[in-house]
Write a protein that holds these residues in place. Sequence first.
Motif, short mmCIF file in Angstrom:
data_model
loop_
_atom_site.label_atom_id
_atom_site.label_comp_id
_atom_site.label_asym_id
_atom_site.label_seq_id
_atom_site.Cartn_x
_atom_site.Cartn_y
_atom_site.Cartn_z
N LEU A 1 0.77 -1.25 0.00
CA LEU A 1 0.00 0.00 0.00
C LEU A 1 0.81 1.30 0.00
CD1 LEU A 1 -2.63 -1.37 2.50
CD2 LEU A 1 -3.05 -0.79 0.12
N SER A 2 2.13 1.23 0.13
CA SER A 2 2.90 2.47 0.25
C SER A 2 2.94 3.29 -1.04
CB SER A 2 4.33 2.17 0.72
OG SER A 2 5.02 1.40 -0.24
N LYS A 3 2.64 2.70 -2.17
CA LYS A 3 2.60 3.47 -3.42
C LYS A 3 1.30 4.28 -3.53
CE LYS A 3 5.73 0.62 -6.16
NZ LYS A 3 6.34 -0.04 -5.03
N GLU A 4 0.24 3.81 -2.84
CA GLU A 4 -1.06 4.49 -2.87
C GLU A 4 -1.22 5.53 -1.77
OE1 GLU A 4 -4.74 2.04 -3.36
OE2 GLU A 4 -3.27 0.40 -3.29
N TYR A 5 -0.56 5.30 -0.63
CA TYR A 5 -0.79 6.13 0.56
C TYR A 5 0.53 6.66 1.11
CZ TYR A 5 -5.34 3.88 0.32
OH TYR A 5 -6.55 3.43 -0.12
N THR A 6 0.48 7.88 1.64
CA THR A 6 1.67 8.52 2.19
C THR A 6 2.03 7.98 3.56
OG1 THR A 6 1.02 10.51 0.99
CG2 THR A 6 2.71 10.77 2.69
N TYR A 7 1.01 7.76 4.41
CA TYR A 7 1.24 7.31 5.78
C TYR A 7 0.31 6.17 6.15
CZ TYR A 7 3.10 12.11 6.06
OH TYR A 7 3.77 13.27 5.83
N LEU A 8 0.75 5.42 7.14
CA LEU A 8 -0.07 4.40 7.78
C LEU A 8 -0.34 4.90 9.19
CD1 LEU A 8 -1.38 1.61 7.88
CD2 LEU A 8 0.86 0.67 8.45
N VAL A 9 -1.61 4.94 9.59
CA VAL A 9 -1.99 5.50 10.88
C VAL A 9 -2.90 4.51 11.60
CG1 VAL A 9 -3.00 7.52 12.04
CG2 VAL A 9 -1.96 7.79 9.78
N THR A 10 -2.81 4.50 12.92
CA THR A 10 -3.75 3.71 13.72
C THR A 10 -3.80 4.31 15.12
OG1 THR A 10 -4.47 1.46 14.26
CG2 THR A 10 -2.12 1.94 14.56
N ASP A 11 -4.59 3.69 15.97
CA ASP A 11 -4.65 4.11 17.36
C ASP A 11 -4.42 2.90 18.25
OD1 ASP A 11 -7.08 2.83 16.85
OD2 ASP A 11 -8.24 4.19 18.10
N ILE A 12 -3.92 3.18 19.44
CA ILE A 12 -3.62 2.12 20.40
C ILE A 12 -4.09 2.61 21.77
CG2 ILE A 12 -1.79 0.75 21.47
CD1 ILE A 12 -0.11 1.52 18.90
N ALA A 13 -4.86 1.78 22.45
CA ALA A 13 -5.26 2.12 23.82
C ALA A 13 -3.99 2.29 24.64
CB ALA A 13 -6.15 1.03 24.40
N GLN A 14 -3.89 3.39 25.38
CA GLN A 14 -2.67 3.64 26.15
C GLN A 14 -2.39 2.52 27.16
OE1 GLN A 14 -2.94 7.65 27.72
NE2 GLN A 14 -2.37 8.53 25.75
N ALA A 15 -3.45 1.82 27.59
CA ALA A 15 -3.27 0.70 28.52
C ALA A 15 -2.67 -0.52 27.83
CB ALA A 15 -4.61 0.33 29.16
N ASN A 16 -2.66 -0.54 26.51
CA ASN A 16 -2.16 -1.69 25.75
C ASN A 16 -0.68 -1.48 25.44
OD1 ASN A 16 -1.91 -3.97 24.17
ND2 ASN A 16 -3.73 -3.54 22.94
N THR A 17 0.15 -1.57 26.47
CA THR A 17 1.56 -1.24 26.35
C THR A 17 2.30 -2.20 25.41
OG1 THR A 17 2.01 -2.47 28.38
CG2 THR A 17 1.69 -0.09 28.59
N ARG A 18 1.88 -3.45 25.36
CA ARG A 18 2.53 -4.42 24.46
C ARG A 18 2.36 -3.98 23.00
NH1 ARG A 18 3.62 -10.30 24.75
NH2 ARG A 18 3.75 -11.06 22.63
N SER A 19 1.16 -3.53 22.65
CA SER A 19 0.89 -3.10 21.29
C SER A 19 1.68 -1.84 20.96
CB SER A 19 -0.60 -2.87 21.09
OG SER A 19 -0.87 -2.50 19.76
N LEU A 20 1.70 -0.89 21.88
CA LEU A 20 2.43 0.35 21.63
C LEU A 20 3.92 0.06 21.40
CD1 LEU A 20 2.33 3.39 21.30
CD2 LEU A 20 2.64 3.62 23.76
N LYS A 21 4.48 -0.83 22.19
CA LYS A 21 5.89 -1.21 22.03
C LYS A 21 6.14 -1.83 20.65
CE LYS A 21 9.50 -4.04 24.13
NZ LYS A 21 9.82 -5.02 25.16
N ALA A 22 5.25 -2.73 20.22
CA ALA A 22 5.41 -3.37 18.91
C ALA A 22 5.32 -2.35 17.78
CB ALA A 22 4.35 -4.46 18.72
N HIS A 23 4.43 -1.38 17.91
CA HIS A 23 4.29 -0.36 16.87
C HIS A 23 5.52 0.56 16.82
CE1 HIS A 23 0.15 -1.74 16.76
NE2 HIS A 23 0.06 -1.10 15.60
N LYS A 24 6.02 0.95 17.96
CA LYS A 24 7.21 1.80 17.98
C LYS A 24 8.40 1.06 17.39
CE LYS A 24 6.06 5.10 21.58
NZ LYS A 24 6.39 5.61 22.92
#
Length: 186
Positions: free
Chosen positions: A135-158
């Motif tokens: 999808l990077s040829k079609e879109y400039t950025y990839l965006v999502t949201d993560i519940a701040q309490a979901n620290t495992r997910s935030l770490k994986a995204h970073k």
Amino acid sequence: MIEVTRVSRPSDIIGIRDLQALNLKQNISAEEARDQGFLTAAFTIEYLQEMNANSPSIIAKVGDKVIGYALVATKEIRNGHDLVEGLFEAIDQSEYNGKLLRDVNYVVVGQLCVAKEYRGQDLVQKLYGHFRDCLSKEYTYLVTDIAQANTRSLKAHKKRGFQVINELMYGGVKWDIVLWDWNAGD
């Protein structure tokens, strides 16, 4: 062997829905939610079909079994679910590199999940790598949201290169809006 691909059959959508149900916050213990992460939104088969008809999601499979997914949510399907609609509204009001995101062509990860028995194998990174490849040829950025309490997910995204660009309060939950600038490198 794990195959990372895009949704191509109705059974893939059912596999996403089934994996989602197993990982919804209300279906797991508080300890598991804290340690392993959790999903907040439940999507109907009809909404998942609409999402995938617009732009097929990225899935990881072993044989015919879906063991992970990253849902592709585009602006065209933003009004099909309250949480997704709220997320798009918050993203549109967010700024990155001096521009409001409503004026930029971005795509959203509507939800990401990996089956318990496949966690810790870098599958999130593989799903996101395939997401970018498709999808990077079609879109400039990839965006999502993560519940701040979901620290495992935030770490994986970073780890993948996402950065927090804003906060959102929705349903009594604080969320971080995170963005991956595909042109900034890994």
